[in-house]
Design a protein around this motif. Structure first.
Motif, PDB file in Angstrom:
ATOM      1  N   ALA A   3      14.615 -58.193  34.301  1.00  0.00           N
ATOM      2  CA  ALA A   3      14.343 -59.337  32.570  1.00  0.00           C
ATOM      3  C   ALA A   3      15.636 -59.493  32.586  1.00  0.00           C
ATOM      4  O   ALA A   3      15.667 -59.086  31.177  1.00  0.00           O
ATOM      5  N   VAL A   4      16.168 -59.322  33.181  1.00  0.00           N
ATOM      6  CA  VAL A   4      17.789 -59.772  32.866  1.00  0.00           C
ATOM      7  C   VAL A   4      18.606 -60.719  33.798  1.00  0.00           C
ATOM      8  O   VAL A   4      18.695 -60.609  34.901  1.00  0.00           O
ATOM      9  N   TRP A   5      17.941 -61.526  33.097  1.00  0.00           N
ATOM     10  CA  TRP A   5      18.828 -62.889  33.576  1.00  0.00           C
ATOM     11  C   TRP A   5      20.305 -63.108  33.832  1.00  0.00           C
ATOM     12  O   TRP A   5      21.665 -61.964  32.925  1.00  0.00           O
ATOM     13  N   ALA A   6      20.778 -63.274  34.916  1.00  0.00           N
ATOM     14  CA  ALA A   6      22.159 -63.938  34.819  1.00  0.00           C
ATOM     15  C   ALA A   6      22.277 -65.373  35.379  1.00  0.00           C
ATOM     16  O   ALA A   6      21.744 -65.668  37.032  1.00  0.00           O
ATOM     17  N   SER A   7      23.500 -65.490  34.532  1.00  0.00           N
ATOM     18  CA  SER A   7      23.112 -67.341  35.201  1.00  0.00           C
ATOM     19  C   SER A   7      23.975 -67.787  35.571  1.00  0.00           C
ATOM     20  O   SER A   7      24.251 -69.021  36.829  1.00  0.00           O
ATOM     21  N   ASP A   8      25.913 -66.794  36.270  1.00  0.00           N
ATOM     22  CA  ASP A   8      25.610 -66.901  37.687  1.00  0.00           C
ATOM     23  C   ASP A   8      25.014 -66.421  39.243  1.00  0.00           C
ATOM     24  O   ASP A   8      25.514 -67.473  39.867  1.00  0.00           O
ATOM     25  N   LEU A   9      24.066 -66.255  39.077  1.00  0.00           N
ATOM     26  CA  LEU A   9      23.489 -65.951  40.157  1.00  0.00           C
ATOM     27  C   LEU A   9      22.140 -67.111  39.933  1.00  0.00           C
ATOM     28  O   LEU A   9      21.488 -67.512  41.403  1.00  0.00           O
ATOM     29  N   GLY A  10      21.663 -67.637  38.469  1.00  0.00           N
ATOM     30  CA  GLY A  10      20.605 -68.512  38.474  1.00  0.00           C
ATOM     31  C   GLY A  10      19.232 -67.761  38.858  1.00  0.00           C
ATOM     32  O   GLY A  10      18.039 -68.153  39.479  1.00  0.00           O
ATOM     33  N   ARG A  11      19.146 -66.361  38.754  1.00  0.00           N
ATOM     34  CA  ARG A  11      18.286 -66.142  38.797  1.00  0.00           C
ATOM     35  C   ARG A  11      17.929 -64.391  37.892  1.00  0.00           C
ATOM     36  O   ARG A  11      18.961 -64.039  37.634  1.00  0.00           O
ATOM     37  N   PRO A  12      16.898 -63.589  37.670  1.00  0.00           N
ATOM     38  CA  PRO A  12      17.422 -62.158  37.278  1.00  0.00           C
ATOM     39  C   PRO A  12      18.173 -61.167  37.757  1.00  0.00           C
ATOM     40  O   PRO A  12      18.058 -61.228  39.772  1.00  0.00           O
ATOM     41  N   ALA A  13      18.924 -60.819  37.730  1.00  0.00           N
ATOM     42  CA  ALA A  13      19.694 -59.343  38.064  1.00  0.00           C
ATOM     43  C   ALA A  13      19.652 -58.299  38.758  1.00  0.00           C
ATOM     44  O   ALA A  13      18.603 -58.292  38.081  1.00  0.00           O
ATOM     45  N   THR A  14      19.598 -57.645  39.682  1.00  0.00           N
ATOM     46  CA  THR A  14      18.855 -56.302  40.145  1.00  0.00           C
ATOM     47  C   THR A  14      20.108 -56.114  39.598  1.00  0.00           C
ATOM     48  O   THR A  14      20.829 -55.484  38.793  1.00  0.00           O
ATOM     49  N   ALA A  15      19.375 -54.629  39.278  1.00  0.00           N
ATOM     50  CA  ALA A  15      19.913 -52.593  38.603  1.00  0.00           C
ATOM     51  C   ALA A  15      21.108 -52.715  40.006  1.00  0.00           C
ATOM     52  O   ALA A  15      21.681 -51.816  39.165  1.00  0.00           O
ATOM     53  N   ASP A  16      21.036 -52.943  40.664  1.00  0.00           N
ATOM     54  CA  ASP A  16      22.377 -52.597  41.633  1.00  0.00           C
ATOM     55  C   ASP A  16      23.120 -53.803  40.928  1.00  0.00           C
ATOM     56  O   ASP A  16      24.415 -52.997  41.312  1.00  0.00           O
TER      57      ASP A  16
END
Length: 483
Positions: free
Chosen positions: A283-296
């Motif tokens: 549920a946390v998007w990362a625009s640099d990855l173009g996908r949700p970021a993982t908890a790690d």
């Protein structure tokens, strides 16, 4: 601990440091490689055997960069620098302002400052090359069952075999013992009878191994942000995790009480835990990855901001953005190295020096449970867990697993450790100093990884020692200004 040698030896070092060095008979060909930060930079290369026991495997070519001493009449010699890693670029550190602080001006005046890219890294060739599958965000690095553990092993084995196919025999020889002998080749090519050394983080392990092998070739040596390679891996994992947790808690306390922090007045640890939990559910998007970021990835991004105390305001802003109404974790995840082409070198060297100690899911689970207990907030990422979980199943046999590297016969060496260093606990600095005859330990009580990047007091002590050869006195401490 005895922090000095006998007075006669110290006096000899002082005399040696005070006499201008004769121009060295270098076999290197230096060419201009100016940058905006360092217009006087010069570059060269030196060849080293891939495997000194098997010359038929050919050679690797190391990239070097040099900043000539600004006061050649008072030049002491060559100061080799390693900014850490594993896999940090000494060439980049030298060319792009790593020693630009006014606090370090005397080093630029008195030394030829030389950086090098270790074997397999950056501009050195051949370069360690791995495919994009080395980092799989869906992989569970804390397996709790046999199928999950087997999946981790299978992934790491396949990723390592891919790196080996792309890189060739250098991958099996990317260990610190081999890199330490490369330093000796560089010293000889520089024409220097002795070298001075400034090693940060992993550069402390590399420097200590070199000093253990060639103590008579050391003039002075600073080991800042110390790694104690003699420590058993399970112990090192837990000590580092506790250090990371300590720094996260200190950041949260500062952030809650400081108007400089975007999360001022909030329960920052609870906010952090909520962001990580949401990331674990995608549920946390990362625009640099173009996908949700993982908890790690969230946890690793926070960890990388804890390194430099002056970056804590930026960390507060990035964490707030990751937990906002329209979350974007870019400010955290863009600092991670997982998708960098250099992550392969980091992993390959790490698996030589810090191979997995785990024999199965139960064994791994016990250590993971202790890690969670010691680091209840930051447990999802620490470097030694990244090494050891990533090396579980790695197909290349380790050439330099944890072992003592005692140093006998070198001049006094300065070890610098931080009481609140998130990456290299103070216990490691104490352990490393204890393994070096006549070593001096300088303790920092402020925050952040390494004194060079976080403490004006430590920088001054390191410069004084590198120039004079005289270590600080027993029990020397650089105190945090808030104490």
């Amino acid at each position: 601990m005895d922090v000095r040698r006998v007075v006669a030896v110290v006096a000899a070092v002082v005399v040696m440091a005070a006499v201008p060095a004769v121009a060295s008979a270098s076999s290197l060909t230096w060419q201009p490689c100016a940058t905006q930060q360092e217009p006087a930079a010069e570059c060269a290369t030196v060849d080293v055997p891939i495997d000194r026991a098997r010359p038929e495997l050919g050679s690797a070519r190391l990239a070097l960069a040099r900043l000539p001493a600004l006061d050649p009449g008072r030049r002491i010699g060559s100061l080799l620098v390693n900014p850490g890693g594993p896999g940090g670029s000494g060439v980049g550190f030298v060319q792009f302002g790593g020693l630009a602080s006014p606090d370090l001006a005397r080093l630029r005046q008195r030394f030829d400052v030389v950086g090098f890219d270790p074997r397999g890294d950056w501009s050195s060739t051949p370069r360690i090359t791995c495919g994009p599958g080395l980092w799989d965000p869906a992989l569970n690095r804390f397996p709790s069952s046999r199928p999950e553990f087997d999946a981790l092993v299978a992934h790491n084995r396949a990723a390592g075999e891919d790196c080996l196919a792309r890189t060739g025999p250098l991958l099996a020889n990317a260990d610190t013992q081999s890199a330490a002998e490369d330093i000796e080749t560089i010293r000889a090519a520089l024409g220097e009878p002795k070298i001075s050394w400034l090693g940060l983080s992993y550069g402390t392990e590399l420097g200590a191994v070199y000093a253990s092998k060639h103590p008579d070739r050391v003039r002075t040596m600073v080991l800042d942000g110390a790694v104690d390679h003699a420590r058993p891996l399970r112990r090192a994992i837990l000590e580092e995790a506790a250090a990371t947790e300590d720094t996260l808690v200190r950041f949260a306390d500062w952030c809650r009480g400081s108007a400089e922090c975007t999360l001022h007045g909030r329960d920052v640890l609870r906010f952090y835990d909520d962001v990580v939990t949401r990331a674990a559910h995608g549920a946390v998007w990362a625009s640099d990855l173009g996908r949700p970021a993982t908890a790690d990835e969230i946890s690793a991004g926070v960890y990388n901001h804890l390194y430099i105390r002056d970056e804590w305001p930026a960390l507060g802003k990035a964490l707030a953005a990751a937990g906002g109404e329209f979350p974007d974790a870019k400010g955290l995840t863009e600092r991670n190295q997982f998708l960098s082409p250099l992550y392969g070198a980091y992993r390959a060297i790490g698996c030589h020096d810090f191979p997995s100690p785990f024999t199965g899911p139960a064994d791994m689970g016990i250590t993971a449970g202790l890690l969670r207990a010691l680091a209840p907030h930051s447990w999802r990422y620490s470097e030694f867990w990244d090494f050891t979980s990533g090396c579980t199943g790695w197909p290349v046999p380790p050439k330099n697993p944890p072992q003592p590297h005692p140093v006998h016969g070198a001049p006094p060496i300065l070890v610098v450790g931080g009481a609140h260093d998130p990456a290299t606990p103070l216990a490691w600095a104490r352990g490393l100093a204890a393994s070096i005859d006549g070593a001096a330990l300088l303790t920092r009580t402020d925050d952040g990884h390494t004194g060079l990047f976080n403490s004006a007091c430590a920088r001054a002590a390191e410069v004084d020692y590198l120039v004079s050869g005289v270590t600080p006195g027993r029990g020397a401490v650089c105190r945090w200004s808030g104490e």
